[in-house]
Design a protein around this motif. Structure first.
Motif, PDB file in Angstrom:
ATOM      1  N   GLN A  50      -2.782  -6.367   3.723  1.00  0.00           N
ATOM      2  CA  GLN A  50      -4.359  -6.916   3.525  1.00  0.00           C
ATOM      3  C   GLN A  50      -4.229  -8.290   3.821  1.00  0.00           C
ATOM      4  O   GLN A  50      -5.441  -8.783   4.053  1.00  0.00           O
ATOM      5  CB  GLN A  50      -4.517  -6.402   1.836  1.00  0.00           C
ATOM      6  N   THR A 100     -12.830  -9.058  -0.762  1.00  0.00           N
ATOM      7  CA  THR A 100     -12.832  -8.098  -1.558  1.00  0.00           C
ATOM      8  C   THR A 100     -13.760  -6.858  -0.854  1.00  0.00           C
ATOM      9  O   THR A 100     -15.149  -7.099  -0.745  1.00  0.00           O
ATOM     10  CB  THR A 100     -12.969  -7.943  -2.751  1.00  0.00           C
ATOM     11  N   ASP A 160      -2.146  -3.442  -2.458  1.00  0.00           N
ATOM     12  CA  ASP A 160      -2.723  -2.695  -3.376  1.00  0.00           C
ATOM     13  C   ASP A 160      -2.076  -1.521  -4.054  1.00  0.00           C
ATOM     14  O   ASP A 160      -2.733  -0.984  -4.950  1.00  0.00           O
ATOM     15  CB  ASP A 160      -4.212  -2.151  -2.614  1.00  0.00           C
ATOM     16  N   CYS A 161      -0.759  -1.061  -3.575  1.00  0.00           N
ATOM     17  CA  CYS A 161      -0.007  -0.131  -4.353  1.00  0.00           C
ATOM     18  C   CYS A 161       0.750  -0.814  -5.327  1.00  0.00           C
ATOM     19  O   CYS A 161       1.807  -1.671  -4.764  1.00  0.00           O
ATOM     20  CB  CYS A 161       0.413   0.636  -3.233  1.00  0.00           C
ATOM     21  N   ASP A 214       1.962  -2.374   1.541  1.00  0.00           N
ATOM     22  CA  ASP A 214       0.659  -2.108   0.950  1.00  0.00           C
ATOM     23  C   ASP A 214       0.611  -3.041  -0.356  1.00  0.00           C
ATOM     24  O   ASP A 214       0.852  -2.515  -1.391  1.00  0.00           O
ATOM     25  CB  ASP A 214       0.393  -0.783   0.675  1.00  0.00           C
ATOM     26  N   ARG A 243     -10.133   2.224  -1.978  1.00  0.00           N
ATOM     27  CA  ARG A 243      -9.411   1.864  -3.214  1.00  0.00           C
ATOM     28  C   ARG A 243     -10.263   0.855  -3.760  1.00  0.00           C
ATOM     29  O   ARG A 243     -11.199   0.219  -3.090  1.00  0.00           O
ATOM     30  CB  ARG A 243      -8.169   1.130  -2.731  1.00  0.00           C
ATOM     31  N   SER A 251      -9.889  -2.254  -4.721  1.00  0.00           N
ATOM     32  CA  SER A 251      -9.794  -3.709  -4.770  1.00  0.00           C
ATOM     33  C   SER A 251      -9.113  -3.790  -3.075  1.00  0.00           C
ATOM     34  O   SER A 251      -8.411  -4.859  -3.025  1.00  0.00           O
ATOM     35  CB  SER A 251      -8.838  -4.166  -5.772  1.00  0.00           C
ATOM     36  N   THR A 252      -9.476  -3.032  -2.225  1.00  0.00           N
ATOM     37  CA  THR A 252      -9.178  -3.364  -0.911  1.00  0.00           C
ATOM     38  C   THR A 252      -9.634  -4.770  -0.490  1.00  0.00           C
ATOM     39  O   THR A 252     -10.809  -4.779  -0.665  1.00  0.00           O
ATOM     40  CB  THR A 252      -9.777  -2.001   0.219  1.00  0.00           C
ATOM     41  N   ARG A 253      -8.827  -5.359   0.159  1.00  0.00           N
ATOM     42  CA  ARG A 253      -8.983  -7.061   0.624  1.00  0.00           C
ATOM     43  C   ARG A 253      -9.033  -6.779   2.281  1.00  0.00           C
ATOM     44  O   ARG A 253      -8.266  -5.990   2.833  1.00  0.00           O
ATOM     45  CB  ARG A 253      -8.225  -7.882   0.130  1.00  0.00           C
ATOM     46  N   CYS A 281      -3.156   4.218  -5.470  1.00  0.00           N
ATOM     47  CA  CYS A 281      -2.011   4.278  -4.469  1.00  0.00           C
ATOM     48  C   CYS A 281      -2.315   5.526  -3.412  1.00  0.00           C
ATOM     49  O   CYS A 281      -1.840   5.479  -2.439  1.00  0.00           O
ATOM     50  CB  CYS A 281      -0.660   4.369  -4.931  1.00  0.00           C
TER      51      CYS A 281
END
Length: 138
Positions: free
Chosen positions: A37, A136, A12-13, A10, A126, A128-130, A119
């Motif tokens: 992502q 984005t 983004d975490c 992940d 989230r 900024s999830t892509r 997280c």
């Protein structure tokens, strides 16, 4: 056909990213590490839901290992003493203990060093999830 295993994590975490960065610098597994992502999950034979749930190790032949067993496979490819630890993590009862510890950490990663409140959010919530195309999503 791929010639190297792929480690999906992940991106983004912050805790996950820090853990992979540590592994790349000090453990040196023989793989390509990619945030889910930015990965083509369909071509890798997995889903977004599974990638959100756990770390994934995907072999060149398409066999997928998740969670603690993905960590074990990562360690096995690193050689040196890491391979011994990886081998131990595949054997009962250490395998069962590793699974429990992995789930405990994964379920509380926002509380881990380097973790952030984002997280703990599902990926679609989230900030900024892509998407797979790199855009984005909000």
């Amino acid at each position: 056909m791929r010639t190297r295993s792929v480690l999906i994590y992940d991106g983004d975490c912050a805790f996950c990213t820090s853990s992979v960065t540590f592994a790349e610098q000090y453990v040196r597994p023989r793989c390509e590490a990619t945030p889910w992502q930015f990965a083509d999950l369909d071509s890798l034979g997995t889903t977004r839901e599974r990638a959100e749930y756990e770390l994934l190790w995907i072999t060149p032949t398409g066999v997928i290992y998740g969670g603690a067993q993905a960590v074990a496979k990562l360690l096995l490819t690193a050689g040196r003493g890491w391979a011994v630890l990886g081998a131990l993590l595949t054997l009962p009862p250490l395998r069962w203990i590793a699974h429990g510890v992995y789930r405990l950490v994964a379920n509380n990663r926002e509380r881990m060093p380097g973790g952030t409140p984002a997280c703990a959010l599902p990926a679609d919530r989230r900030p900024s999830t892509r998407t797979a195309s790199g855009e984005t999503a909000r």
